[in-house]
Motif scaffolding. Structure first.
Motif, mmCIF file in Angstrom:
data_model
loop_
_atom_site.group_PDB
_atom_site.id
_atom_site.type_symbol
_atom_site.label_atom_id
_atom_site.label_comp_id
_atom_site.label_asym_id
_atom_site.label_seq_id
_atom_site.Cartn_x
_atom_site.Cartn_y
_atom_site.Cartn_z
ATOM 1 N N ILE A 51 0.869 -1.177 0.000
ATOM 2 C CA ILE A 51 0.000 0.000 0.000
ATOM 3 C C ILE A 51 0.905 1.226 0.000
ATOM 4 N N ALA A 52 0.855 1.996 -1.075
ATOM 5 C CA ALA A 52 1.758 3.136 -1.209
ATOM 6 C C ALA A 52 1.200 4.358 -0.476
ATOM 7 N N HIS A 53 2.105 5.052 0.192
ATOM 8 C CA HIS A 53 1.857 6.358 0.801
ATOM 9 C C HIS A 53 1.144 6.277 2.160
ATOM 10 N N PRO A 54 1.393 7.281 3.015
ATOM 11 C CA PRO A 54 0.450 7.533 4.098
ATOM 12 C C PRO A 54 -0.926 7.794 3.463
ATOM 13 N N SER A 55 -1.926 7.008 3.872
ATOM 14 C CA SER A 55 -3.170 6.908 3.098
ATOM 15 C C SER A 55 -4.212 7.949 3.479
ATOM 16 N N PHE A 56 -3.820 9.217 3.542
ATOM 17 C CA PHE A 56 -4.767 10.283 3.886
ATOM 18 C C PHE A 56 -5.955 10.256 2.929
ATOM 19 N N SER A 115 6.084 6.663 0.924
ATOM 20 C CA SER A 115 6.401 7.657 -0.096
ATOM 21 C C SER A 115 5.333 8.737 -0.202
ATOM 22 N N GLY A 116 5.701 9.819 -0.884
ATOM 23 C CA GLY A 116 4.735 10.846 -1.233
ATOM 24 C C GLY A 116 4.515 11.921 -0.190
ATOM 25 N N TRP A 117 5.056 11.725 0.997
ATOM 26 C CA TRP A 117 4.948 12.706 2.076
ATOM 27 C C TRP A 117 6.326 12.895 2.701
ATOM 28 N N SER A 118 6.599 14.098 3.162
ATOM 29 C CA SER A 118 7.740 14.273 4.046
ATOM 30 C C SER A 118 7.431 13.581 5.365
ATOM 31 N N GLY A 136 10.116 4.835 0.874
ATOM 32 C CA GLY A 136 9.811 5.236 -0.490
ATOM 33 C C GLY A 136 9.767 6.750 -0.535
ATOM 34 N N SER A 137 10.209 7.335 -1.634
ATOM 35 C CA SER A 137 10.271 8.795 -1.705
ATOM 36 C C SER A 137 9.172 9.405 -2.566
ATOM 37 N N ASP A 138 8.897 8.817 -3.731
ATOM 38 C CA ASP A 138 8.052 9.369 -4.799
ATOM 39 C C ASP A 138 8.876 10.245 -5.743
ATOM 40 N N PHE A 139 10.183 10.002 -5.800
ATOM 41 C CA PHE A 139 11.064 10.730 -6.708
ATOM 42 C C PHE A 139 10.547 10.611 -8.146
ATOM 43 N N ASP A 176 16.871 12.704 -0.739
ATOM 44 C CA ASP A 176 17.620 13.530 0.210
ATOM 45 C C ASP A 176 16.680 14.249 1.173
ATOM 46 N N ARG A 177 15.637 14.862 0.632
ATOM 47 C CA ARG A 177 14.689 15.584 1.474
ATOM 48 C C ARG A 177 13.971 14.599 2.406
ATOM 49 N N TRP A 178 13.554 13.462 1.861
ATOM 50 C CA TRP A 178 12.828 12.470 2.662
ATOM 51 C C TRP A 178 13.713 11.975 3.812
ATOM 52 N N LEU A 179 14.952 11.613 3.517
ATOM 53 C CA LEU A 179 15.837 11.063 4.544
ATOM 54 C C LEU A 179 16.225 12.104 5.590
ATOM 55 N N GLU A 180 16.366 13.347 5.163
ATOM 56 C CA GLU A 180 16.672 14.408 6.130
ATOM 57 C C GLU A 180 15.544 14.548 7.143
#
Length: 290
Positions: A197-202, A223-226, A249-252, A258-262
Motif C-alpha cells: 500500500i503506497a503512501h500515508p493513506s490520507f 512515499s509521497g509525504w515528508s 519510499g520517496s516518490d522521486f 535527500d529531502r525524505w531522509l533528512e
C-alpha cells in the motif's frame, strides 16, 4: 553488474519513470503541471539514466515504474519494455516494475507474464484513481492471479493524490478508488500475493494500518509525504506492530530521497527499526535475497 545488497545503504521502493527522454511523458501536460505545483517541483523530470545516476551517487537502489492509464486518460503510456531495458542497463541500482491498465483484460494478463519472464520485471504498480478502477473489482482478478503466480509484488497507490490537484474538478480524477480498504478483499483472496500500500493513506490511514496488521501479505510504503507530516498513528505502528512491514519510499522525482531522509532523521523512530524501514523490509518484500 547486478544489485549488490552488501553495498546498498537504502532501497527506495517508489520512484517514477516520467519521460522516455525523447519528448514523451507518462502523464498529459496539464496533469504534470498540476503535480509540479502541488509538490513544488521545478524543471523537467530526469530520464531513467539520470535517475539511475542519482541513486548510484547515494549508494541506494530504487524501484522504478510508470503508470499505464491509457483507457481512462487516453494518453499513451511509457513502454514497460523501455523501463525494463533501462533498469537492465543500470541493474546495480534500478529494480523495474511494470504497470498494466486493468482495463486491458486478457491482453494485460499476457503482457504481465511476458514482462516478468522475458524482461526481468520484478513487480507491478497500480494507481486506482488515475486508472479509474476499484482494486477489488473482480475484472482485475485474472491480472492479480497472474502476478501472484509469477511471484512478484503488486504496489497500489492509496489516499490523496497530487495528480489532478488544483485542476477544475481535479482533472476528473476520483479519490474514492484509492481507499485502501478496497485492497482488503484482494489481500484475502490472494494470500500469496505481496501487496504494498503506497503512501500515508490520507484520509484513510487507519484503514491501511488495519489491513497491514491483519493480512500477513500486506506492506506499507512511506512515499509521497515528508516524514515530518506522518500521522502519529503511522509512526507508532511503524515502531511496533508493523516494524517489519513498513518500507522507505520517496516518490522521486516529486520528492527527493535527500529531502525524505533528512526529515526521516528527525522522526521518532527507534534506532533498531530504522534499518528495517530503509533496507531490510524491502529485501524481504521484493524477494531480493533469493
Amino acid at each position: 553488474m547486478s544489485l549488490d545488497l552488501d553495498t546498498i545503504v537504502a532501497i527506495d521502493v517508489h520512484t517514477h519513470a516520467e519521460t522516455d527522454g525523447c519528448g514523451h511523458y507518462a502523464l498529459p501536460d496539464e496533469f504534470r503541471a498540476g503535480a509540479g505545483a502541488y509538490f513544488g517541483t521545478r524543471g523537467g523530470p530526469p530520464d531513467l539514466h539520470q535517475l539511475a545516476g542519482h541513486y548510484r551517487q547515494r549508494r541506494m537502489a530504487a524501484v522504478v515504474f510508470t503508470v499505464d492509464a491509457e483507457a481512462a486518460l487516453g494518453h499513451p503510456r511509457l513502454r514497460n519494455e523501455d523501463v525494463a531495458a533501462a533498469a537492465a542497463e543500470h541493474s546495480d541500482v534500478l529494480i523495474p516494475f511494470g504497470s498494466i491498465d486493468p482495463a486491458k483484460g486478457r491482453a494485460g494478463v499476457a503482457e504481465a507474464r511476458r514482462l516478468v519472464t522475458g524482461h526481468g520485471v520484478r513487480g507491478f504498480k497500480f494507481h486506482p484513481s488515475i486508472q479509474a478502477f476499484f482494486p477489488d473489482d473482480r475484472a482485475a482478478y485474472p491480472l492479480y492471479e497472474a502476478i501472484s503466480e509469477l511471484g512478484v509484488p503488486a504496489l497500489f497507490h492509496s489516499g490523496q493524490t497530487g495528480i489532478g490537484a488544483g485542476l477544475p474538478g481535479g482533472g476528473g480524477i476520483r479519490l474514492k478508488y484509492s481507499n485502501p480498504m478496497h485492497l482488503d478483499d484482494v489481500a484475502a483472496d490472494f494470500p500469496d500475493l505481496t501487496i504494498i500500500i503506497a503512501h500515508p493513506s490520507f484520509p484513510w490511514q487507519d484503514e491501511a494500518l488495519a489491513i497491514a496488521t491483519h493480512k500477513p501479505n500486506v506492506y506499507i510504503d512511506l512515499s509521497g509525504w515528508s516524514p515530518k507530516y506522518f500521522p502519529p498513528q503511522l509512526v507508532r505502528y511503524a515502531n511496533t506492530l508493523l516494524k517489519h512491514k513498513v518500507l522507505f519510499g520517496s516518490d522521486f522525482p516529486l520528492i527527493t530521497p535527500d529531502r525524505w531522509l533528512e526529515d526521516f532523521a528527525g522522526l521518532g523512530i527507534k534506532d533498531e527499526v530504522r534499518p528495517l524501514i530503509l533496507r531490510e523490509n524491502a529485501i524481504r518484500a521484493l524477494g531480493l535475497a533469493g
